[in-house]
Design an enzyme around this catalytic site. Structure first.
Site, PDB file in Angstrom:
ATOM      1  N   LYS A 114       1.047  -8.371   9.273  1.00  0.00           N
ATOM      2  CA  LYS A 114      -0.387  -8.275   8.959  1.00  0.00           C
ATOM      3  C   LYS A 114      -1.089  -9.609   8.753  1.00  0.00           C
ATOM      4  CE  LYS A 114       0.404  -7.857   4.040  1.00  0.00           C
ATOM      5  NZ  LYS A 114      -0.005  -7.334   2.763  1.00  0.00           N
ATOM      6  N   ILE A 142       0.842  -1.207   0.000  1.00  0.00           N
ATOM      7  CA  ILE A 142       0.000   0.000   0.000  1.00  0.00           C
ATOM      8  C   ILE A 142       0.876   1.256   0.000  1.00  0.00           C
ATOM      9  CG2 ILE A 142      -1.851   1.225   1.201  1.00  0.00           C
ATOM     10  CD1 ILE A 142      -2.685  -1.580   2.330  1.00  0.00           C
ATOM     11  N   LYS A 184      -4.033  -3.480  16.107  1.00  0.00           N
ATOM     12  CA  LYS A 184      -4.528  -2.270  15.421  1.00  0.00           C
ATOM     13  C   LYS A 184      -5.349  -1.415  16.388  1.00  0.00           C
ATOM     14  CE  LYS A 184      -2.783  -2.812  11.347  1.00  0.00           C
ATOM     15  NZ  LYS A 184      -1.691  -1.948  10.919  1.00  0.00           N
ATOM     16  N   SER A 223      -7.360  -0.884  10.206  1.00  0.00           N
ATOM     17  CA  SER A 223      -8.019  -1.913   9.407  1.00  0.00           C
ATOM     18  C   SER A 223      -9.465  -2.071   9.846  1.00  0.00           C
ATOM     19  CB  SER A 223      -7.289  -3.241   9.614  1.00  0.00           C
ATOM     20  OG  SER A 223      -8.050  -4.295   9.078  1.00  0.00           O
ATOM     21  N   ARG A 261     -17.265  -9.003   1.202  1.00  0.00           N
ATOM     22  CA  ARG A 261     -16.291  -8.009   1.649  1.00  0.00           C
ATOM     23  C   ARG A 261     -16.413  -6.761   0.774  1.00  0.00           C
ATOM     24  NH1 ARG A 261     -16.150 -11.476   4.793  1.00  0.00           N
ATOM     25  NH2 ARG A 261     -14.385 -12.609   5.689  1.00  0.00           N
ATOM     26  N   LEU A 265      -7.939 -13.399  -0.892  1.00  0.00           N
ATOM     27  CA  LEU A 265      -8.681 -13.930  -2.041  1.00  0.00           C
ATOM     28  C   LEU A 265      -8.100 -13.481  -3.393  1.00  0.00           C
ATOM     29  CD1 LEU A 265     -11.095 -15.481  -3.135  1.00  0.00           C
ATOM     30  CD2 LEU A 265     -12.500 -13.426  -2.773  1.00  0.00           C
ATOM     31  N   TYR A 303      -3.762  -9.857  15.597  1.00  0.00           N
ATOM     32  CA  TYR A 303      -3.460  -8.797  14.628  1.00  0.00           C
ATOM     33  C   TYR A 303      -4.445  -7.628  14.807  1.00  0.00           C
ATOM     34  CZ  TYR A 303      -3.684  -6.259  10.211  1.00  0.00           C
ATOM     35  OH  TYR A 303      -3.733  -5.264   9.255  1.00  0.00           O
ATOM     36  N   PHE A 342     -10.737  -1.264   4.253  1.00  0.00           N
ATOM     37  CA  PHE A 342     -11.499  -2.495   4.051  1.00  0.00           C
ATOM     38  C   PHE A 342     -10.579  -3.471   3.288  1.00  0.00           C
ATOM     39  CE2 PHE A 342     -15.611  -2.189   6.136  1.00  0.00           C
ATOM     40  CZ  PHE A 342     -15.395  -0.970   6.762  1.00  0.00           C
ATOM     41  N   ASN A 343     -10.908  -3.990   2.140  1.00  0.00           N
ATOM     42  CA  ASN A 343     -10.040  -5.028   1.555  1.00  0.00           C
ATOM     43  C   ASN A 343      -9.288  -4.492   0.328  1.00  0.00           C
ATOM     44  OD1 ASN A 343     -11.961  -6.470   3.294  1.00  0.00           O
ATOM     45  ND2 ASN A 343     -10.972  -8.293   2.467  1.00  0.00           N
TER      46      ASN A 343
HETATM   47  P1  NAD Z   1       3.210  -4.969   3.337  1.00  0.00           P
HETATM   48  O1  NAD Z   1       3.734  -6.104   4.136  1.00  0.00           O
HETATM   49  O2  NAD Z   1       3.270  -5.037   1.859  1.00  0.00           O
HETATM   50  O3  NAD Z   1       3.958  -3.625   3.787  1.00  0.00           O
HETATM   51  C1  NAD Z   1       4.493  -3.444   5.069  1.00  0.00           C
HETATM   52  C2  NAD Z   1       5.927  -2.987   4.906  1.00  0.00           C
HETATM   53  O4  NAD Z   1       6.477  -2.747   6.209  1.00  0.00           O
HETATM   54  C3  NAD Z   1       6.826  -4.029   4.238  1.00  0.00           C
HETATM   55  O5  NAD Z   1       7.567  -3.414   3.208  1.00  0.00           O
HETATM   56  C4  NAD Z   1       7.744  -4.504   5.372  1.00  0.00           C
HETATM   57  O6  NAD Z   1       9.022  -4.870   4.905  1.00  0.00           O
HETATM   58  C5  NAD Z   1       7.759  -3.298   6.273  1.00  0.00           C
HETATM   59  N1  NAD Z   1       8.012  -3.582   7.685  1.00  0.00           N
HETATM   60  C6  NAD Z   1       7.419  -4.536   8.444  1.00  0.00           C
HETATM   61  N2  NAD Z   1       7.892  -4.474   9.710  1.00  0.00           N
HETATM   62  C7  NAD Z   1       8.793  -3.462   9.733  1.00  0.00           C
HETATM   63  C8  NAD Z   1       9.617  -2.905  10.750  1.00  0.00           C
HETATM   64  N3  NAD Z   1       9.621  -3.405  11.999  1.00  0.00           N
HETATM   65  N4  NAD Z   1      10.425  -1.862  10.445  1.00  0.00           N
HETATM   66  C9  NAD Z   1      10.447  -1.359   9.177  1.00  0.00           C
HETATM   67  N5  NAD Z   1       9.686  -1.854   8.180  1.00  0.00           N
HETATM   68  C10 NAD Z   1       8.874  -2.888   8.454  1.00  0.00           C
HETATM   69  O7  NAD Z   1       1.731  -4.706   3.849  1.00  0.00           O
HETATM   70  P2  NAD Z   1       0.573  -3.792   3.247  1.00  0.00           P
HETATM   71  O8  NAD Z   1      -0.509  -4.694   2.760  1.00  0.00           O
HETATM   72  O9  NAD Z   1       1.105  -2.751   2.371  1.00  0.00           O
HETATM   73  O10 NAD Z   1       0.034  -3.146   4.596  1.00  0.00           O
HETATM   74  C11 NAD Z   1       0.450  -1.874   5.045  1.00  0.00           C
HETATM   75  C12 NAD Z   1      -0.292  -1.541   6.318  1.00  0.00           C
HETATM   76  O11 NAD Z   1      -1.694  -1.587   6.059  1.00  0.00           O
HETATM   77  C13 NAD Z   1      -0.048  -2.499   7.473  1.00  0.00           C
HETATM   78  O12 NAD Z   1       0.002  -1.750   8.666  1.00  0.00           O
HETATM   79  C14 NAD Z   1      -1.270  -3.385   7.457  1.00  0.00           C
HETATM   80  O13 NAD Z   1      -1.555  -3.911   8.739  1.00  0.00           O
HETATM   81  C15 NAD Z   1      -2.334  -2.408   7.011  1.00  0.00           C
HETATM   82  N6  NAD Z   1      -3.498  -3.045   6.379  1.00  0.00           N
HETATM   83  C16 NAD Z   1      -3.314  -3.842   5.278  1.00  0.00           C
HETATM   84  C17 NAD Z   1      -4.412  -4.461   4.696  1.00  0.00           C
HETATM   85  C18 NAD Z   1      -4.250  -5.364   3.508  1.00  0.00           C
HETATM   86  O14 NAD Z   1      -5.159  -6.151   3.224  1.00  0.00           O
HETATM   87  N7  NAD Z   1      -3.156  -5.320   2.763  1.00  0.00           N
HETATM   88  C19 NAD Z   1      -5.699  -4.256   5.218  1.00  0.00           C
HETATM   89  C20 NAD Z   1      -5.843  -3.417   6.323  1.00  0.00           C
HETATM   90  C21 NAD Z   1      -4.734  -2.815   6.896  1.00  0.00           C
HETATM   91  N1  UDP Z   2     -11.513 -16.598   0.621  1.00  0.00           N
HETATM   92  C1  UDP Z   2     -11.725 -17.781  -0.076  1.00  0.00           C
HETATM   93  N2  UDP Z   2     -10.643 -18.466  -0.554  1.00  0.00           N
HETATM   94  C2  UDP Z   2      -9.369 -18.028  -0.375  1.00  0.00           C
HETATM   95  C3  UDP Z   2      -9.163 -16.817   0.320  1.00  0.00           C
HETATM   96  C4  UDP Z   2     -10.256 -16.136   0.814  1.00  0.00           C
HETATM   97  O1  UDP Z   2     -12.876 -18.209  -0.254  1.00  0.00           O
HETATM   98  O2  UDP Z   2      -8.427 -18.709  -0.807  1.00  0.00           O
HETATM   99  C5  UDP Z   2     -12.682 -15.837   1.108  1.00  0.00           C
HETATM  100  C6  UDP Z   2     -12.697 -15.618   2.598  1.00  0.00           C
HETATM  101  O3  UDP Z   2     -13.327 -16.706   3.240  1.00  0.00           O
HETATM  102  C7  UDP Z   2     -13.479 -14.310   2.711  1.00  0.00           C
HETATM  103  C8  UDP Z   2     -13.101 -13.561   1.437  1.00  0.00           C
HETATM  104  O4  UDP Z   2     -12.608 -14.552   0.534  1.00  0.00           O
HETATM  105  O5  UDP Z   2     -14.870 -14.560   2.653  1.00  0.00           O
HETATM  106  C9  UDP Z   2     -12.023 -12.505   1.644  1.00  0.00           C
HETATM  107  O6  UDP Z   2     -10.918 -13.105   2.287  1.00  0.00           O
HETATM  108  P1  UDP Z   2      -9.552 -12.317   2.494  1.00  0.00           P
HETATM  109  O7  UDP Z   2      -8.632 -13.224   3.263  1.00  0.00           O
HETATM  110  O8  UDP Z   2      -9.088 -11.789   1.194  1.00  0.00           O
HETATM  111  O9  UDP Z   2      -9.971 -11.057   3.377  1.00  0.00           O
HETATM  112  P2  UDP Z   2     -10.491 -10.977   4.903  1.00  0.00           P
HETATM  113  O10 UDP Z   2     -11.194 -12.258   5.225  1.00  0.00           O
HETATM  114  O11 UDP Z   2      -9.272 -10.751   5.714  1.00  0.00           O
HETATM  115  O12 UDP Z   2     -11.422  -9.809   4.914  1.00  0.00           O
END
Ligand code: NAD
Ligand code: UDP
Length: 338
Positions: free
Chosen positions: A85, A13, A153, A125, A231, A200, A149, A178-179
């Site tokens: 995460k 992100i 948060k 999140s 989702r 997913l 996790y 969200f997702n």
């Molecule tokens: P990501 O793992 O791609 O990015 C996280 C980055 O942080 C990575 O580059 C990793 O190397 C770095 N990192 C981890 N621990 C570290 C540390 N101790 N010091 C320095 N760097 C560190 O994850 P993402 O999907 O981009 O998520 C970014 C943020 O968004 C996270 O806080 C995650 O919890 C939150 N978030 C993600 C999702 C999702 O579905 N991807 C959803 C909700 C919230």
């Molecule tokens: N899911 C699925 N097969 C997979 C991964 C996820 O059916 O291999 C479903 C899961 O049960 C949920 C939705 O897809 O209903 C989104 O899952 P994801 O893990 O992407 O997000 P989260 O559950 O963390 O919101």
């Protein structure tokens, strides 16, 4: 024009947010320990944007390294992405998650205090809502986490509220994603899950490349229109744009907020699969599997607050999400006919 430090700056992100910030004229400094990201991401960002990104390789728990970074590159604010995460891993290793996410955040805030950086955007999140009583979910819905996790948060959100209330932070925005799915349309940056994807969309794209034989649909007996989980999928470019607006907001005003970032549209597993097949012309073989423990049935955002406060609204739809997720994964798999 502001200078912003992104912790976890090479991650999924954050890398997209770096592009959105640069497009709006801001300067970006990336800090990452590369625990979950590829080392050439800053170079790809340079090729994509034509800008150089200072990169600090450091762990957020290293107060001196982070303070030094903020003194070498004075910044107006921090967007704090760095975290672990994976829900399953957090249940398997609680101390690791408390340490990386909570202790790491405390150390980061110590460094920010030492460098007198007092504006923050935080990656929260929608997992903090657990299984909500109803959707769409407003920000004042009860929080009820059911995994470690999610708890990290919530603790970090509370910590940030306390720092804002006591004036240690001038302004802060906790963004409840969200997702997030999809990738930059150039396919130069995207999501790189290690091993078998938990989420997913990356799983679907790996079935489409032939890396996995079929998608396991985790339950088709939920109380949803087609029985599969619902989702609120949001394109990562929309999410990135929201970060740029949030950072501008907290720099312009000494106010703090907690805000949902979603589209407001609930999409089931089968709907996403069908949208992907439509958008890409690839067939996704399915296997109906048991429910995944801990999964909630359905949730989607009420994104009205983000629109009212930040002037932000998701613009990209599920077809855009599928097309861009596929472009990214296909390119990585060496498939050129997309
Ligand atoms: P990501 O793992 O791609 O990015 C996280 C980055 O942080 C990575 O580059 C990793 O190397 C770095 N990192 C981890 N621990 C570290 C540390 N101790 N010091 C320095 N760097 C560190 O994850 P993402 O999907 O981009 O998520 C970014 C943020 O968004 C996270 O806080 C995650 O919890 C939150 N978030 C993600 C999702 C999702 O579905 N991807 C959803 C909700 C919230
Ligand atoms: N899911 C699925 N097969 C997979 C991964 C996820 O059916 O291999 C479903 C899961 O049960 C949920 C939705 O897809 O209903 C989104 O899952 P994801 O893990 O992407 O997000 P989260 O559950 O963390 O919101």
């Amino acid at each position: 024009m502001a200078r912003i430090l992104l912790t976890g700056g090479a991650g999924y992100i954050a890398s997209h947010t770096a592009v959105a910030l640069v497009e709006r004229g801001h300067h970006v400094v990336l800090l990452d320990n590369f625990a979950n990201s590829e080392r050439d991401v800053p170079d790809r960002l340079r090729r994509l944007t034509g800008k150089l990104f200072p990169v600090i390789e450091a762990d957020i728990r290293d107060v001196k390294a982070v303070t030094d970074a903020m003194q070498a590159f004075p910044v107006d604010g921090v967007i704090h992405f760095a975290a672990l995460k994976a829900v399953g891993e957090s249940e398997a290793d609680p101390l690791l998650y408390y340490d990386m996410n909570i202790v790491g955040t405390i150390r980061l805030f110590e460094a920010m205090q030492q460098a007198n950086v007092r504006r923050l955007v935080f990656s929260s999140s929608a997992t903090v809502y657990g299984q909500p009583d109803h959707s769409p979910i407003l920000e004042d819905a009860p929080t009820r986490v059911n995994n470690i996790y999610g708890r990290t948060k919530l603790v970090m959100e509370d910590l940030i509220r306390d720092l804002a209330r006591t004036g240690k932070l001038l302004s802060a925005a906790s963004l409840r994603y969200f997702n997030p799915v999809g990738a930059h349309p150039s396919a130069m940056i995207g999501e790189t899950p290690s091993g078998v994807p938990n989420n997913l969309m990356p799983y679907i794209t790996q079935v489409a490349t032939g890396e996995r034989p079929h998608l396991n649909v985790f339950g088709n007996d939920y109380d949803t229109p087609d029985g599969t989980g619902v989702r609120d999928y949001i394109h990562v470019m929309d999410l990135a744009h929201a970060h740029a607006l949030a950072v501008e907001h907290i720099i312009a005003q000494d106010v703090s907020l907690t805000v949902n970032l979603g589209t407001g549209v609930g999409i089931s597993v089968l709907e996403l699969v069908h949208a992907f097949e439509r958008a890409t012309g690839r067939k996704i073989p399915l296997n109906i599997a048991p429910r995944r423990p801990g999964d909630v049935t359905s949730y989607y955002a009420n994104p009205a607050m983000a629109e009212a406060i930040l002037g932000w609204k998701a613009k990209l739809n599920v077809d855009d999400m599928c097309r861009d997720a596929w472009r990214w994964q296909a390119k990585r798999a060496g498939i050129n006919d997309v």
